[in-house]
Design an enzyme around this catalytic site. Structure first.
Site, short mmCIF file in Angstrom:
data_model
loop_
_atom_site.label_atom_id
_atom_site.label_comp_id
_atom_site.label_asym_id
_atom_site.label_seq_id
_atom_site.Cartn_x
_atom_site.Cartn_y
_atom_site.Cartn_z
N HIS A 53 8.80 3.30 8.93
CA HIS A 53 8.70 2.28 10.01
C HIS A 53 7.30 2.79 10.53
O HIS A 53 7.19 4.11 11.05
CB HIS A 53 9.90 2.29 11.01
CG HIS A 53 9.84 1.69 12.00
ND1 HIS A 53 10.13 0.32 12.04
CD2 HIS A 53 9.55 1.93 13.48
CE1 HIS A 53 10.06 -0.38 13.26
NE2 HIS A 53 9.75 0.59 14.16
N SER A 104 0.91 -1.22 0.04
CA SER A 104 -0.20 -0.13 -0.02
C SER A 104 0.91 1.30 -0.13
O SER A 104 0.67 2.29 -0.64
CB SER A 104 -1.10 -0.04 1.20
OG SER A 104 -0.09 -0.01 2.37
N ASN A 105 2.18 1.05 0.68
CA ASN A 105 3.02 2.33 0.67
C ASN A 105 3.47 2.58 -0.91
O ASN A 105 3.32 3.83 -1.04
CB ASN A 105 4.18 2.46 1.32
CG ASN A 105 3.67 2.80 2.94
OD1 ASN A 105 3.43 3.77 3.17
ND2 ASN A 105 3.44 1.67 3.92
N ILE A 153 16.47 -7.67 6.14
CA ILE A 153 17.06 -6.78 6.63
C ILE A 153 18.21 -6.51 5.59
O ILE A 153 18.82 -7.70 5.02
CB ILE A 153 17.88 -7.18 7.85
CG1 ILE A 153 16.75 -6.88 9.14
CG2 ILE A 153 19.09 -6.38 8.55
CD1 ILE A 153 17.17 -7.89 10.24
N ASP A 161 16.78 0.37 11.48
CA ASP A 161 15.94 1.56 12.21
C ASP A 161 16.52 2.59 12.95
O ASP A 161 15.91 3.26 13.49
CB ASP A 161 14.82 1.03 13.13
CG ASP A 161 13.95 -0.12 12.07
OD1 ASP A 161 13.69 0.07 10.96
OD2 ASP A 161 13.41 -1.22 12.73
N GLU A 213 22.76 0.03 10.73
CA GLU A 213 22.06 -0.26 11.83
C GLU A 213 20.58 -0.43 11.43
O GLU A 213 19.96 0.81 11.33
CB GLU A 213 22.42 0.38 13.21
CG GLU A 213 22.08 0.01 14.46
CD GLU A 213 22.36 0.95 15.61
OE1 GLU A 213 21.88 1.02 16.57
OE2 GLU A 213 23.32 1.66 15.55
N ASN A 254 13.21 4.26 4.00
CA ASN A 254 12.22 3.14 4.70
C ASN A 254 11.29 4.06 5.60
O ASN A 254 11.51 5.19 5.83
CB ASN A 254 13.03 2.25 5.59
CG ASN A 254 12.32 0.93 5.90
OD1 ASN A 254 11.35 0.57 5.30
ND2 ASN A 254 12.62 0.48 7.36
N GLU A 314 1.04 6.91 7.24
CA GLU A 314 2.27 6.46 6.31
C GLU A 314 1.93 6.92 4.86
O GLU A 314 3.11 7.30 4.15
CB GLU A 314 2.19 4.97 6.31
CG GLU A 314 2.73 4.36 7.71
CD GLU A 314 3.07 2.80 7.54
OE1 GLU A 314 3.51 2.32 6.62
OE2 GLU A 314 2.46 2.14 8.85
N MET A 336 10.58 -7.21 3.83
CA MET A 336 10.64 -7.90 5.24
C MET A 336 12.09 -8.66 5.27
O MET A 336 11.98 -9.61 5.92
CB MET A 336 9.56 -8.74 5.32
CG MET A 336 8.31 -8.14 5.43
SD MET A 336 8.20 -6.82 6.92
CE MET A 336 8.08 -7.96 8.21
C1 GRF Z 1 3.91 -0.70 6.67
O1 GRF Z 1 3.40 -0.59 7.96
C2 GRF Z 1 5.38 -0.20 6.97
O2 GRF Z 1 5.41 0.69 7.83
C3 GRF Z 1 6.12 -1.48 7.25
O3 GRF Z 1 5.56 -2.33 6.53
C4 GRF Z 1 4.20 -2.03 6.14
C5 GRF Z 1 3.94 -2.17 4.89
O4 GRF Z 1 2.87 -1.99 4.50
N1 GRF Z 1 7.42 -1.18 6.89
P1 GRF Z 1 2.63 -1.87 2.94
O5 GRF Z 1 2.84 -3.26 2.37
O6 GRF Z 1 3.07 -0.54 2.43
O7 GRF Z 1 1.07 -1.85 2.89
#
Ligand code: GRF
Length: 212
Positions: free
Chosen positions: A120, A24-25, A103, A156, A154, A118, A185, A101
């Site tokens: 968070h 979604s982002n 690192i 976040d 490091e 990124n 976000e 997901m």
């Molecule tokens: C979001 O909550 C973002 O902050 C985190 O992972 C989630 C990703 O959501 N890093 P989407 O895949 O962008 O919907």
């Protein structure tokens, strides 16, 4: 004041998105690209998961996509080296982690200094890591939110670019708080990328200044 370590380029940028899930982002950023709010193009949407819904959404929007299975690589640096190669081949200016997901290795960070961002879903430096909405509820904070930041080795801990806050309500569940945060976000991540390619992000020490 500290000397400037970095100033983002003012240009029509080339973006690579890395995602693992719903995306979604990524979609919020692509919407802002399509309206012209962000002066850039998304040159590649990459995933470590071939079945990520975000990857299907990117294909549906006609964007170039790629997925690579980490299990086919001997180790994490080898996997990230392949991503680095793909990014360089496309002359990518900015790598956007959007629910990615994995690192990223220090070698990946070093290959693109101040060129990986990124988001968070907490107010860093509070609650780095995973399951942060539930941890925020359990800790009893009254406010949480989201943070965009440059990616450093490091986890976040890179320089903070933008933050937005939301209240934590007494009857919140992990899902209800996550949904409230996600609305923010989708505002601050496109705004971060917009500022980046307007050449308005300047890093001094740990701090990011937003230039007029
Ligand atoms: C979001 O909550 C973002 O902050 C985190 O992972 C989630 C990703 O959501 N890093 P989407 O895949 O962008 O919907």
């Amino acid at each position: 004041m500290d000397e400037a370590l970095f100033r983002s380029p003012r240009k029509h940028g080339r973006i690579m998105v890395l995602l693992s899930g719903r995306g979604s982002n990524f979609l919020a950023i692509h919407d802002a690209v399509r309206t012209g709010a962000i002066d850039a193009e998304i040159a590649l949407v990459f995933s470590n998961k071939a079945d990520a819904p975000g990857l299907a959404a990117a294909q549906a929007r006609g964007l170039e996509t790629m997925s690579l299975d980490p299990k086919l690589f001997p180790d994490k640096p080898a996997y990230d080296n392949e991503i680095i190669r793909e990014a360089r081949a496309r002359e990518i200016d900015l790598i956007i982690l959007a629910g990615y997901m994995k690192i990223v290795t220090p070698g990946f960070c070093d290959a693109f200094p101040y060129r990986i961002v990124n988001i968070h879903p907490a107010l860093l430096p509070a609650f780095p890591g995973l399951h942060v909405q539930q941890r925020a509820i359990d800790w009893g904070v009254r406010w949480s939110g989201c943070t965009t930041h440059f990616v450093a080795a490091e986890v976040d801990a890179g320089s903070i670019i933008l933050q937005a806050s939301v209240p934590v309500l007494q009857d919140d569940t992990e899902d209800s708080l996550a949904a409230r945060i996600l609305i923010e976000e989708h505002k601050i991540y496109p705004e971060t990328v917009r500022l980046y390619f307007q050449g308005r992000l300047e890093v001094r020490g740990r701090r990011v200044f937003i230039l007029e």
